[in-house]
Write a protein that holds these residues in place. Structure first.
Motif, PDB file in Angstrom:
ATOM      1  N   UNK B 230       8.750   8.928  11.838  1.00  0.00           N
ATOM      2  CA  UNK B 230       8.739   8.879  10.381  1.00  0.00           C
ATOM      3  C   UNK B 230       8.434  10.278   9.836  1.00  0.00           C
ATOM      4  N   UNK B 231       9.460  10.943   9.314  1.00  0.00           N
ATOM      5  CA  UNK B 231       9.273  12.279   8.766  1.00  0.00           C
ATOM      6  C   UNK B 231       9.230  12.249   7.240  1.00  0.00           C
ATOM      7  N   UNK B 232       9.088  11.033   6.676  1.00  0.00           N
ATOM      8  CA  UNK B 232       9.224  10.946   5.226  1.00  0.00           C
ATOM      9  C   UNK B 232       8.047  11.584   4.504  1.00  0.00           C
ATOM     10  N   UNK B 233       6.946  11.792   5.188  1.00  0.00           N
ATOM     11  CA  UNK B 233       5.779  12.358   4.511  1.00  0.00           C
ATOM     12  C   UNK B 233       5.364  13.715   5.071  1.00  0.00           C
ATOM     13  N   UNK B 234       6.323  14.473   5.636  1.00  0.00           N
ATOM     14  CA  UNK B 234       5.991  15.800   6.151  1.00  0.00           C
ATOM     15  C   UNK B 234       5.102  15.712   7.368  1.00  0.00           C
ATOM     16  N   UNK B 235       4.540  16.883   7.737  1.00  0.00           N
ATOM     17  CA  UNK B 235       3.770  16.899   8.964  1.00  0.00           C
ATOM     18  C   UNK B 235       2.422  16.218   8.804  1.00  0.00           C
ATOM     19  N   UNK B 236       1.982  15.991   7.527  1.00  0.00           N
ATOM     20  CA  UNK B 236       0.673  15.360   7.361  1.00  0.00           C
ATOM     21  C   UNK B 236       0.775  13.856   7.646  1.00  0.00           C
ATOM     22  N   UNK B 237       1.792  13.231   7.025  1.00  0.00           N
ATOM     23  CA  UNK B 237       1.902  11.783   7.192  1.00  0.00           C
ATOM     24  C   UNK B 237       2.830  11.377   8.304  1.00  0.00           C
ATOM     25  N   UNK B 238       3.013  12.292   9.262  1.00  0.00           N
ATOM     26  CA  UNK B 238       3.981  12.040  10.324  1.00  0.00           C
ATOM     27  C   UNK B 238       3.485  10.951  11.265  1.00  0.00           C
ATOM     28  N   UNK B 239       4.319   9.952  11.500  1.00  0.00           N
ATOM     29  CA  UNK B 239       3.950   8.931  12.489  1.00  0.00           C
ATOM     30  C   UNK B 239       5.084   8.765  13.479  1.00  0.00           C
TER      31      UNK B 239
END
Lengths: 750, 300
Positions: B230-239
């Motif tokens: 999941x790259x939808x939230x950049x490297x912070x919200x990456x899952x």
């Protein structure tokens, strides 16, 4: 040879061996009938017994492979290993493969190359080692004391056969249209070690070809991923462009981004590629290697004198390959050396010609041309006669030119590149005294006004090798330029040199602390007016850093042309400095890089040479001469090593050897030179420079600069210039070459 | 010379990757065979044409056996082709927040072995870029760890989790290794591709989804499985979540839930299973485990 049957045979013997060794030892007649085996030991129980752990002392001595030498610096460090039962003493740290080579057993290999780092990824060099559960890759395995290595056991053979089958899985069967055919490691080794069939029925993979520039042709589907080219580019050439991309069966060699290989040594990847993946682009589909006649010669495009083999077919030079010479070029050559050969076929001068009153050249007979020149030579005053030898001249012709002009009463003869005031008195003043191989001992380099990468690519490769191995420091004084190793750019001109000479520069501490410092001065400085002052400063630095000692001479001059060293040895030193301005009769022996702007308009110019190059525009008479590939000529390289070219192909048209033309002219002019044969001219050379007769030997300069008088001249502070603007075009041959033109077009685009 | 190494018809040298460009591509063959039969006006030629088309049919059948004649490489090409959004001239830099992370990552390694940081840095760059590595990002990493760019390209092409072409915000990776393949990963991939209307390694028009293949992720007990990066939230919200025990129907549901932005607990998608436990509860080891037999120390 029925080597193909080896497969079934090996398989059979292994199964038999594992079940009962007795059956194997008793010669089963059906077994012997069914197979042909290259090793008699398998057929012969006695020999098989001899190969067992107890080595019989009366084994015949074997000759090491390819002259492999063992140098035992410390006898205590020697270890003994047994190769097929044959004991061999090797120094510690050698690999199993090297031990086998010393023992005279050639191990098949693809990825291993003695001059590159060890990769161990082709697995072709598998051998059996006693007490080792699996076959070991001999190239990567250090030999241990008492190791019992077996190279021709069924296990080793089966292992190689299996590896070969894997390598051939994705290798296309296009040997008939492959340029490597006939000199292909994979072809040869699959004959010797491979099976006669493969079991692979899937699709072969294919790989996109890469564009590596005008010199190297790629057919990447043939690549077996040995990574020799990657290691060569990274380690020797110093351009990290090539890499191994992808993984598994998708693995391929490439540059990832579209990039040409911008190295002056890129042609060597053609030689080290064990398959036909990287081949020579200019040579593509031109000839098969068995059609070619190899002539061992030397290269004249720079002052290194790389040893080469000229491959020719009939009257045509087809390609140039390096020859092994550890002291000079190891086994590499520069791209200029390798690909200049097509220049030998273009722009050649075929017949003697005289420029008519209309300004056009007219072909005449040798007799007429010589007569005209002899007549004019007698009409001018002796001191108005000037002779200039070109950068490709051999020692014989330079000797003849000097003798002829001296007989005419003139001593205005010199060799281009040496300037008009060369210091020819002390050999140490113009030679690479450390020797090219000796540079490897140096730990600090100071390059003064020289760009070795373009002036002498092989010397640069040696410096790079040293820098890589020992992290030697390199200081450089001169205009900003490309280096393929770490260096400190100390400054651009004499100012920095003076600072170092006076001990004010930070680099001095490196020089003073060095064990074997090496100073390399570029021959481009010969052309400066203040060269004596510069050399004096360099000698001061040498004294300061104890560069010249009895056991080490690190004060070097790096020459540019093949003719320079021999010209200075033969004393081609002009009498007066301003002789071109007053010349009435100018004899150019292949000299194309002389500035003729100051030549009086009424001067008569004779051009003797093999290419219609720059000087031909000003010539009045043309004498066609033979090129280095067509004559026997003596050359001395920058380190003072005398070598000889040999004729590989016949001369073109009515051309003659340089010295013969001068000898003929002297006769027509009525002052015949006293030599008619190469032998006779060499005995004349012997009286002037005996070292030029010691072929393939390096005569070091005995007296060093200490004999030189102290000198005080004002040094001008103009920065040092670039000596070689275009690496690919430096002499008449390379300027006529189409391949070199393509390369320099890329160079300029960059 | 060696004798015939491969007698099989399939050992023709074909361009393995570029199917449409290869002359012997099934579609092209179809075209050739139809034109051959239509041009047969004369009886002997007719027979020849029939023979030829029969032969071509055979060859086609060989290809039909393995619908994907190209090697299913999880990564795309091993070389770079310049495009407007991916060429060495596009400026690329680590964001300020990531620059701190870069420093932190490099501090894990000795200063003379900076190049060891290549994989974590490439990963960081990939997260920052939204799931893929443009060539300028690799160049930036090479600059940070002070190696030649080709050394970084080697690493990036080696590992299939570095995407060198654009991926969707949700990059769906289908495990294709043996246990998952046996449990139907091919059908799952087909269902995903069909639902999204893309080919493998292609991005949907809205830029949300892309499908790729990967090797075993160690969830064989819950095979088949897919991973959603999941790259939808950049490297912070990456899952990077595993969805296990999926079926062709379930993956489509997962895709739709992701499209709606719903949070979906990762793990097994089989409601009858708990984690890696058997379906419908345990069947063995039902009682309290017996304590291990201990030596009676007093008896000694």
């Amino acid at each position: 040879m029925g080597l193909g049957l080896l497969a079934s045979r090996t398989l059979r013997t292994t199964t038999i061996l594992s079940k009962s060794p007795r059956i194997f030892a008793s010669q089963d007649p059906s077994n012997a009938l069914r197979s042909i085996v290259s090793t008699p030991e398998l057929q012969n129980p006695e020999a098989a017994a001899a190969a067992q752990p107890n080595p019989t002392p009366d084994l015949p001595p074997r000759t090491p492979v390819a002259g492999a030498r063992v140098h035992l610096p410390n006898p205590d460090d020697a270890i003994e290993v047994f190769v097929d039962g044959y004991p061999v003493k090797i120094p510690k740290g050698m690999t199993v493969l090297q031990a086998c080579e010393v023992a005279g057993v050639d191990i098949p290999r693809f990825c291993y190359h003695s001059r590159l780092s060890i990769a161990g990824n082709c697995r072709m060099c598998l051998v059996e080692v006693e007490k080792s559960p699996k076959p070991v890759a001999s190239c990567a395995m250090p030999a241990l004391p008492g190791m019992k290595i077996k190279t021709d056991t069924p296990v080793a053979k089966k292992a190689r056969e299996g590896v070969m089958e894997f390598l051939l899985m994705n290798h296309p069967l296009d040997c008939p249209i492959c340029d490597q055919g006939g000199e292909c490691d994979l072809q040869d080794q699959s004959m010797a070690f491979g099976s006669d069939r493969g079991r692979f029925t899937e699709m072969k993979r294919s790989v996109v070809d890469k564009n590596l520039g005008p010199l190297v042709k790629t057919v990447m589907t043939r690549c077996i991923q040995c990574t020799r080219c990657v290691r060569f580019a990274t380690e020797v050439a110093g351009v990290q462009d090539l890499g191994m991309l992808g993984r598994g069966s998708g693995e391929e060699i490439g540059t990832y981004v579209e990039k040409l290989m911008t190295s002056e040594l890129s042609g060597n990847v053609i030689d080290i590629c064990p398959v036909g993946a990287l081949t020579s682009k200019p040579f593509a589909f031109k000839a098969r290697n068995w059609e070619l006649k190899g002539t061992e010669s030397i290269d004249v495009t720079d002052a290194v004198g790389s040893n080469i083999r000229i491959d020719s077919r009939g009257p045509e030079v087809m390609r140039i390959l390096p020859r092994l010479n550890e002291d000079i070029n190891e086994e590499w050559i520069s791209d200029k050396t390798r690909f200049c050969y097509d220049g030998l076929k273009r722009q050649r001068l075929n017949d003697p010609m005289i420029r008519g009153p209309d300004g056009r050249f007219k072909t005449v007979s040798w007799r007429d041309a010589l007569a005209v020149v002899a007549e004019i030579a007698h009409q001018v005053k002796p001191e108005e006669i000037v002779g200039i030898a070109g950068q490709l001249s051999d020692a014989e012709s330079m000797m003849a030119l000097k003798d002829f002009l001296n007989k005419m009463g003139s001593n205005n003869v010199w060799c281009e590149g040496n300037d008009m005031h060369p210091c020819a008195d002390l050999r140490s003043g113009y030679l690479l005294n450390s020797s090219i191989g000796g540079l490897e001992k140096a730990d600090v380099f100071l390059l003064v006004g020289t760009q070795p990468r373009v002036e002498a690519a092989m010397v640069n490769a040696r410096i790079r090798k040293t820098v890589r191995a020992t992290h030697a420091k390199v200081g450089y004084i001169g205009p900003a330029t490309d280096f393929n190793y770490d260096h400190q750019h100390l400054g651009t001109g004499p100012q920095t040199l003076l600072e170092i000479a006076e001990g004010r520069h930070p680099f001095c501490s490196a020089l003073l602390n060095a064990k074997n410092p090496a100073i390399i001065v570029g021959a481009g400085l010969f052309e400066r007016k203040d060269k004596d002052a510069i050399f004096y400063a360099v000698e001061t630095i040498a004294k300061l850093g104890k560069v010249v000692r009895s056991d080490w001479n690190g004060l070097n001059v790096l020459l540019r042309n093949a003719a320079q060293a021999a010209a200075l040895d033969l004393g081609l030193v002009p009498e007066s400095g301003k002789n071109i301005e007053s010349a009435k009769f100018l004899y150019l022996m292949g000299a194309d890089d002389v500035n003729l702007d100051k030549l009086p308009d009424d001067a008569f110019v004779v051009y003797q040479g093999h290419h219609g190059d720059r000087s031909v525009y000003r010539a009045n008479v043309i004498f066609p001469a033979s090129a280095f590939s067509e004559k026997e000529g003596t050359y001395e390289n920058t380190e003072g090593c005398t070598q000889q070219t040999l004729p590989a192909v016949p001369t073109v048209g009515d051309a003659r050897d340089d010295w013969k033309i001068i000898r003929a002219l002297s006769e027509v002019a009525g002052m015949q030179l006293p030599y008619d044969t190469p032998g006779a001219i060499r005995s004349r050379i012997k009286t002037v420079a005996p070292n030029l007769l010691h072929m393939d030997e390096r005569d070091p300069a005995t007296f060093s600069a200490s004999l030189k008088p102290d000198f005080c001249q004002k040094m001008s502070l103009t920065a040092f210039g670039t000596t070689v603007e275009n690496f690919y075009m430096t002499d008449p041959i390379t300027r006529a070459s189409k391949i070199m033109a393509q390369c320099s077009a890329l160079l300029l685009k960059k | 010379m060696r004798t015939t190494h491969h007698a099989n018809v399939r050992s023709f040298r074909l361009s393995t990757r570029s199917g449409p460009f290869s002359l012997l591509h099934p579609q092209n063959l179809l075209h050739i065979s139809s034109s051959a039969s239509s041009s047969a006006h004369f009886p002997p030629k007719k027979m020849l044409a029939r023979l030829a088309s029969k032969r071509l049919l055979e060859i086609r059948q060989v290809f039909r056996q393995s619908p994907q004649t190209s090697r299913s490489l999880s990564t795309a090409l091993n070389y770079h082709i310049d495009s407007p959004d991916n060429n060495p001239d596009v400026p690329w830099e680590f964001s300020d927040a990531n620059k701190e992370k870069v420093k932190e990552i490099i501090s894990h390694y000795p200063s003379n072995y900076k190049q060891s940081a290549v994989i974590p840095l490439l990963d960081l760059a990939q997260q920052q870029q939204g799931g893929w590595l443009p060539v300028s990002a690799m160049n930036a990493v090479a600059k940070v760890i002070e190696v030649a760019p080709i050394r970084v390209y080697e690493v990036a092409t080696f590992y299939s989790m570095f995407n060198r072409s654009k991926v969707g915000k949700y990059h769906l990776l289908v495990c294709g290794t043996t246990p998952c393949m046996i449990r139907g990963s091919r059908e799952i991939e087909d269902a995903l591709l069909k639902h999204l209307g893309v080919k493998r390694n292609e991005v949907t028009k809205d830029g949300l989804f892309s499908v790729g293949e990967m090797e075993c992720m160690g969830c064989c007990v819950n095979a088949p499985m897919i991973t959603v990066a999941d790259y939808s939230n950049g490297s912070e919200g990456y899952t990077y979540n595993y969805y296990e025990d999926v079926t062709p129907k379930r993956v489509v549901e997962i895709v739709e839930m992701l499209r709606r932005g719903e949070k979906l607990p990762p793990g097994t998608q089989n409601p009858l299973r708990t984690k890696s436990g058997p379906e419908g509860g345990n069947t063995t080891l039902l009682s309290e485990p017996k304590p291990p037999p201990c030596r009676d120390l007093d008896a000694c």
